[in-house]
Design a protein around this motif. Structure first.
Motif, PDB file in Angstrom:
ATOM      1  N   PRO A 113     -12.793  44.263  63.183  1.00 52.87           N
ATOM      2  CA  PRO A 113     -12.959  42.824  63.465  1.00 52.87           C
ATOM      3  C   PRO A 113     -14.406  42.370  63.569  1.00 52.87           C
ATOM      4  O   PRO A 113     -14.692  41.185  63.426  1.00 52.87           O
ATOM      5  CB  PRO A 113     -12.222  42.642  64.795  1.00 52.87           C
ATOM      6  N   GLU A 114     -15.345  43.292  63.829  1.00 46.02           N
ATOM      7  CA  GLU A 114     -16.735  42.891  64.035  1.00 46.02           C
ATOM      8  C   GLU A 114     -17.542  42.804  62.743  1.00 46.02           C
ATOM      9  O   GLU A 114     -18.673  42.327  62.758  1.00 46.02           O
ATOM     10  CB  GLU A 114     -17.419  43.878  64.981  1.00 46.02           C
ATOM     11  N   LEU A 115     -16.962  43.239  61.638  1.00 48.66           N
ATOM     12  CA  LEU A 115     -17.725  43.258  60.395  1.00 48.66           C
ATOM     13  C   LEU A 115     -17.883  41.858  59.818  1.00 48.66           C
ATOM     14  O   LEU A 115     -16.949  41.070  59.799  1.00 48.66           O
ATOM     15  CB  LEU A 115     -17.043  44.154  59.359  1.00 48.66           C
ATOM     16  N   LYS A 116     -19.074  41.576  59.297  1.00 49.91           N
ATOM     17  CA  LYS A 116     -19.363  40.303  58.650  1.00 49.91           C
ATOM     18  C   LYS A 116     -19.164  40.463  57.150  1.00 49.91           C
ATOM     19  O   LYS A 116     -19.824  41.298  56.517  1.00 49.91           O
ATOM     20  CB  LYS A 116     -20.797  39.855  58.954  1.00 49.91           C
ATOM     21  N   PHE A 117     -18.247  39.676  56.575  1.00 49.74           N
ATOM     22  CA  PHE A 117     -17.976  39.693  55.142  1.00 49.74           C
ATOM     23  C   PHE A 117     -18.324  38.345  54.520  1.00 49.74           C
ATOM     24  O   PHE A 117     -18.001  37.303  55.075  1.00 49.74           O
ATOM     25  CB  PHE A 117     -16.492  39.976  54.876  1.00 49.74           C
ATOM     26  N   TYR A 118     -18.960  38.398  53.353  1.00 50.29           N
ATOM     27  CA  TYR A 118     -19.062  37.242  52.473  1.00 50.29           C
ATOM     28  C   TYR A 118     -18.170  37.532  51.270  1.00 50.29           C
ATOM     29  O   TYR A 118     -18.099  38.669  50.797  1.00 50.29           O
ATOM     30  CB  TYR A 118     -20.504  37.020  52.019  1.00 50.29           C
ATOM     31  N   PRO A 137      -6.604  24.312  42.420  1.00 56.36           N
ATOM     32  CA  PRO A 137      -5.347  24.935  41.987  1.00 56.36           C
ATOM     33  C   PRO A 137      -5.513  26.428  41.735  1.00 56.36           C
ATOM     34  O   PRO A 137      -6.439  26.854  41.057  1.00 56.36           O
ATOM     35  CB  PRO A 137      -5.025  24.186  40.687  1.00 56.36           C
ATOM     36  N   GLY A 138      -4.598  27.207  42.293  1.00 60.93           N
ATOM     37  CA  GLY A 138      -4.620  28.643  42.099  1.00 60.93           C
ATOM     38  C   GLY A 138      -5.541  29.381  43.054  1.00 60.93           C
ATOM     39  O   GLY A 138      -5.302  30.551  43.375  1.00 60.93           O
ATOM     40  N   LYS A 139      -6.604  28.728  43.525  1.00 59.02           N
ATOM     41  CA  LYS A 139      -7.591  29.396  44.367  1.00 59.02           C
ATOM     42  C   LYS A 139      -7.457  29.015  45.839  1.00 59.02           C
ATOM     43  O   LYS A 139      -8.178  29.545  46.683  1.00 59.02           O
ATOM     44  CB  LYS A 139      -8.998  29.099  43.858  1.00 59.02           C
ATOM     45  N   ALA A 140      -6.527  28.119  46.148  1.00 60.22           N
ATOM     46  CA  ALA A 140      -6.386  27.659  47.530  1.00 60.22           C
ATOM     47  C   ALA A 140      -5.981  28.791  48.465  1.00 60.22           C
ATOM     48  O   ALA A 140      -6.460  28.862  49.603  1.00 60.22           O
ATOM     49  CB  ALA A 140      -5.370  26.520  47.595  1.00 60.22           C
ATOM     50  N   TRP A 141      -5.103  29.691  47.995  1.00 57.99           N
ATOM     51  CA  TRP A 141      -4.627  30.765  48.878  1.00 57.99           C
ATOM     52  C   TRP A 141      -5.768  31.720  49.231  1.00 57.99           C
ATOM     53  O   TRP A 141      -5.999  32.017  50.399  1.00 57.99           O
ATOM     54  CB  TRP A 141      -3.483  31.528  48.205  1.00 57.99           C
ATOM     55  N   VAL A 142      -6.479  32.205  48.232  1.00 55.24           N
ATOM     56  CA  VAL A 142      -7.565  33.144  48.503  1.00 55.24           C
ATOM     57  C   VAL A 142      -8.651  32.489  49.356  1.00 55.24           C
ATOM     58  O   VAL A 142      -9.235  33.116  50.245  1.00 55.24           O
ATOM     59  CB  VAL A 142      -8.152  33.718  47.193  1.00 55.24           C
ATOM     60  N   GLU A 145      -7.501  32.567  52.923  1.00 56.85           N
ATOM     61  CA  GLU A 145      -7.605  33.914  53.487  1.00 56.85           C
ATOM     62  C   GLU A 145      -9.029  34.226  53.923  1.00 56.85           C
ATOM     63  O   GLU A 145      -9.253  34.894  54.935  1.00 56.85           O
ATOM     64  CB  GLU A 145      -7.136  34.953  52.468  1.00 56.85           C
ATOM     65  N   HIS A 146     -10.001  33.743  53.148  1.00 57.94           N
ATOM     66  CA  HIS A 146     -11.398  34.070  53.421  1.00 57.94           C
ATOM     67  C   HIS A 146     -12.135  32.983  54.196  1.00 57.94           C
ATOM     68  O   HIS A 146     -13.328  33.126  54.480  1.00 57.94           O
ATOM     69  CB  HIS A 146     -12.138  34.322  52.101  1.00 57.94           C
ATOM     70  N   GLY A 147     -11.443  31.878  54.532  1.00 55.99           N
ATOM     71  CA  GLY A 147     -12.093  30.802  55.263  1.00 55.99           C
ATOM     72  C   GLY A 147     -13.167  30.103  54.454  1.00 55.99           C
ATOM     73  O   GLY A 147     -14.200  29.687  55.003  1.00 55.99           O
TER      74      GLY A 147
END
Length: 317
Positions: A113-118, A137-142, A145-147
């Motif tokens: 949980p502490e890791l920083k991801f881009y 369209p199509g990219k809303a889900w991903v 997930e990644h904020g």
């Protein structure tokens, strides 16, 4: 350097075993690479691309082992970059199948949980059944997930400016997909580059290579007697982007994944790295075209130079 991410400040991941590694230094003699003896990096990050996560493949254990391998290093990283194709494939999957893939990623993130991801979006991250009224369209889900508020963005860290691009777009006939920037993103990129001070080094991230040799070698692309590289394997707007970068001498490097092969080349003083794949040969034990599972380790320096290494890891303990 403060707030470095290492095993020492993530005690909850201790005790998960030892790993063996082979480190492959790439393009060390190329112009603009750092002299490690004369300076210390101002920034270090890990580039994890093409994880291709799904249930039942051993992918969850493999990705966790990859992350633990990075955290076991004596020299810690400041953050992680996901280079795209994080899940195995969403385009032709139903909602239940797509959710099952993302659930595995959520379990991995819960472990660290502490890791920083881009995050960068890959072609396999796109869910083709997203309602068309969505803004992306199509990219809303991903993106959810990644904020992510946008499929492309920029950020700064320790004197470097990072630009994360969205490589995958529909073809003119509506089929999926080709590698390029859409018009809105291109205008945004031009405007962003103009606003960055000329003395601030820039590092560009894309899922699909902007320029590379590996797209020529992935498959029998010369069987007709001519080199034919699919537009889905390298940016079709590469020449235009190269000309744009030439106007901004502080663009130092571009990194990508997608091809599952490793390379570094230099063109017009810009380094183009393709960083293999965490999943290797899509989690098969055999290497893909002589390339084993691995991740990129990048060191950035105050003078605008950098080092890139592809680090192999053991996907199973």
């Amino acid at each position: 350097m403060k707030n470095k991410i290492s095993r020492r400040n993530l005690l909850h991941v201790l005790g998960l075993g030892a790993f063996s590694t082979s480190m492959l230094p790439l393009s060390c003699a190329a112009p603009n690479q750092a002299d490690e003896k004369k300076q210390s990096p101002v920034l270090r990050f890990a580039y994890l691309t093409d994880m291709h996560i799904k249930p039942g493949l051993g992918a969850e254990e493999g990705v966790k082992n990859c992350i633990n391998h990075i955290l076991s290093k004596e020299e810690p990283v400041d953050f992680f970059v996901n280079g795209g194709d994080l899940i195995m494939d969403a385009l032709d999957k139903n909602e239940e199948e797509t959710e099952a893939q993302w659930a595995v990623w959520r379990e991995i993130r819960a472990t660290f949980p502490e890791l920083k991801f881009y995050h960068c979006i890959g072609n396999h991250d796109v869910w083709g059944r997203t309602p068309q009224e969505e803004k992306f369209p199509g990219k809303a889900w991903v993106m959810k997930e990644h904020g992510m508020d946008s499929p492309y963005y920029s950020f700064e860290s320790n004197g470097w400016h990072f630009i994360v691009l969205d490589s995958t777009h529909q073809k003119e006939d509506g089929s999926w997909y080709t590698a390029k920037l859409d018009m809105a993103q291109r205008e945004w990129l031009e405007d962003t580059l103009k606003k960055i001070p000329s003395d601030k080094p820039i590092f560009i991230i894309s899922h699909i290579p902007i320029l590379g040799a590996t797209p020529f070698l992935d498959g029998d692309n010369a069987k007709t007697g001519n080199w034919i590289v699919p537009g889905a394997w390298m940016h079709t707007d590469a020449k235009s982007l190269i000309n744009l970068f030439f106007q901004h001498k502080n663009v130092k490097a571009c990194i990508s994944g997608h091809i599952h092969l490793v390379e570094s080349l230099v063109y017009q003083n810009v380094h183009y790295h393709c960083s293999g794949a965490v999943s290797g040969n899509w989690w098969d034990d055999a290497p893909y075209e002589q390339t084993n599972k691995g991740y990129g380790l990048i060191e950035l320096f105050e003078d605008g130079s950098h080092n890139f290494k592809y680090v192999e890891y053991a996907s199973a303990i």
